[in-house]
Enzyme design. Structure first.
Site, PDB file in Angstrom:
ATOM      1  N   ARG A 130       2.229  13.752   5.538  1.00 37.70           N
ATOM      2  CA  ARG A 130       1.668  12.412   5.717  1.00 37.70           C
ATOM      3  C   ARG A 130       2.796  11.399   5.609  1.00 37.70           C
ATOM      4  NH1 ARG A 130       0.243   9.288   1.542  1.00 37.70           N
ATOM      5  NH2 ARG A 130      -0.334  10.995   0.143  1.00 37.70           N
ATOM      6  N   HIS A 172      -1.755   7.232   1.772  1.00 37.74           N
ATOM      7  CA  HIS A 172      -3.007   7.993   1.799  1.00 37.74           C
ATOM      8  C   HIS A 172      -4.087   7.179   2.497  1.00 37.74           C
ATOM      9  CE1 HIS A 172      -6.229  10.628   0.531  1.00 37.74           C
ATOM     10  NE2 HIS A 172      -6.863   9.592   0.001  1.00 37.74           N
ATOM     11  N   TYR A 193       5.264   7.383  -5.817  1.00 37.66           N
ATOM     12  CA  TYR A 193       5.220   8.784  -6.239  1.00 37.66           C
ATOM     13  C   TYR A 193       6.030   9.739  -5.365  1.00 37.66           C
ATOM     14  CZ  TYR A 193       1.422   8.720  -2.733  1.00 37.66           C
ATOM     15  OH  TYR A 193       0.679   8.539  -1.594  1.00 37.66           O
TER      16      TYR A 193
END
Length: 388
Positions: free
Chosen positions: A278, A282, A291
């Site tokens: 990805r 998200h 992160y």
């Protein structure tokens, strides 16, 4: 377009013998996956899976991915401008979605999550219908039976149970079709997915479980979701699993087509893990810089699925500048239609949300409707006599 497979799932001996068409995962020490097109756009062979496409079909896959990415980018921008409430981008996952979507037949039935915009494209679902749901003006906007493409499912993993039940019905009816169920690496930890695997195996349901492993379940890496590669979980339930390079549209097409043929032929379910990444957030509420590292993202940018296929087309002389210009013009036209279509969507009647909650009405819904009507009326009272 033809796709052939000499084996589905494959024996360990055959897997070890297949040295070409496979590459290691990002850590360099993990299990191998099926690959037909390298990140540099070099065509390689695989002992179990093969695909033979015409130049026109190859260009069609490129067009699909470019238009899907452009539509997805417009949706992100529209959300940032306040035109959509939320958007889940598919950036980087175009090959996994277009390859698998184009592997289906018209009579197959697809159960998506909320990110399968490319699959929706292959099933001829109007992109504006997808945007209408994220704008809050409809509850899906398309008839699932018209395109054999179920409504988006926000609840994580529940669509795998729906797909399994539908596939069990397909088997009972004796239909010559298969079901394709999408989910992500994060959803693989949900109980619904485990139950779906159990029922599908026990009832030999003609369903293919397609996991888009994009490495991150929001902020949790795959390593915290499973102690083994996701595709290996299938063995514990008694059906085959395979990992494919999810950024290789040719490999995804070949593997998914073979898996669907496996299901249709009465051999039961199969799990496909598309190993992809990805590239964006998200959803538009997420900040992936908190992160994951820029270095990781840059590494995967070098495996871009669209650039990979373009390199192959250019190397083989299968596309020219006129073709790319045509796709670019079509991309611009799609973006314009999306922008104008979203901004022109009429606001729904506020009370309509209560109309179809229950087929025969419900006392609690009636009470809620009355309270909401009273709440709406209160705004009219405050503006009475003000000229507004």
């Amino acid at each position: 377009m033809s796709v052939k497979s000499t084996a589905v799932g494959g024996s360990p001996a055959k897997s070890r013998a297949a040295s070409r068409g496979r590459s290691k995962n990002r850590s360099g020490d993990g299990p191998e996956f099926v690959q037909l097109l390298t990140p540099e756009g070099e065509r390689v062979e695989h002992s179990e899976y093969a695909v033979d496409l015409t130049p026109q079909e190859l260009r069609g896959l490129y067009r699909d991915m470019v238009l899907t990415r452009r539509f997805d980018g417009e949706a992100v921008t529209l959300q940032r401008q306040g035109e959509l409430g939320l958007w889940a981008s598919l950036l980087g996952q175009e090959a996994a979605q277009i390859g698998s979507g184009r592997a289906t037949r018209h009579d197959d039935y697809v159960f998506p999550t909320y990110r399968e915009h490319g699959v929706a494209w292959t099933r001829d679902v109007d992109p504006l219908n997808l945007l209408g749901m994220f704008r809050g003006v409809n509850n899906g906007g398309w008839d699932p039976n018209e395109n054999n493409f179920h409504l988006y499912t926000i609840v994580i993993g529940s669509q795998t149970l729906h797909a399994t039940g539908y596939a069990m019905g397909v088997a009972k009816d004796g239909a010559d079709s298969a079901v394709l169920a999408y989910f992500g690496d994060g959803a693989s930890s949900q109980g619904d997915v485990a139950e779906a695997f159990t029922f599908a195996a026990v009832y030999n349901a003609p369903v293919v479980f397609f996991c888009q492993n994009n490495q991150w379940a929001i902020s949790e890496p795959t390593e915290r979701q499973s102690r083994v590669p996701i595709y290996q979980r299938a063995a514990g339930y008694g059906f085959p699993g395979v990992r494919v390079d999810g950024n290789d549209v040719l490999a995804v097409l070949a593997v998914t087509r073979a898996a669907l043929d496996h299901a249709r032929s009465g051999q039961g379910p199969m799990l496909v893990e598309a190993f992809t990444y990805r590239m964006g957030a998200h959803t538009t509420t997420d900040d992936p810089t908190r992160y994951r590292s820029d270095e990781e993202r840059e590494e995967w940018a070098g495996k871009d699925p669209i650039a990979r296929l373009k390199a192959y087309l250019d190397r083989e002389g299968l596309a020219d500048e006129a073709f790319y210009a045509e796709v670019g013009a079509e991309s611009d036209a799609l973006a314009k239609r999306v922008r104008e279509g979203v901004r022109g969507m009429p606001d729904p009647e506020p009370m309509a949300i209560f109309e179809h909650a229950y087929a025969d009405g419900h006392a609690l819904v009636d009470e809620e409707r009355a309270r909401f009507a009273e709440y709406q009326a209160s705004f009219e009272d405050t503006t009475a006599g003000t000229g507004r």
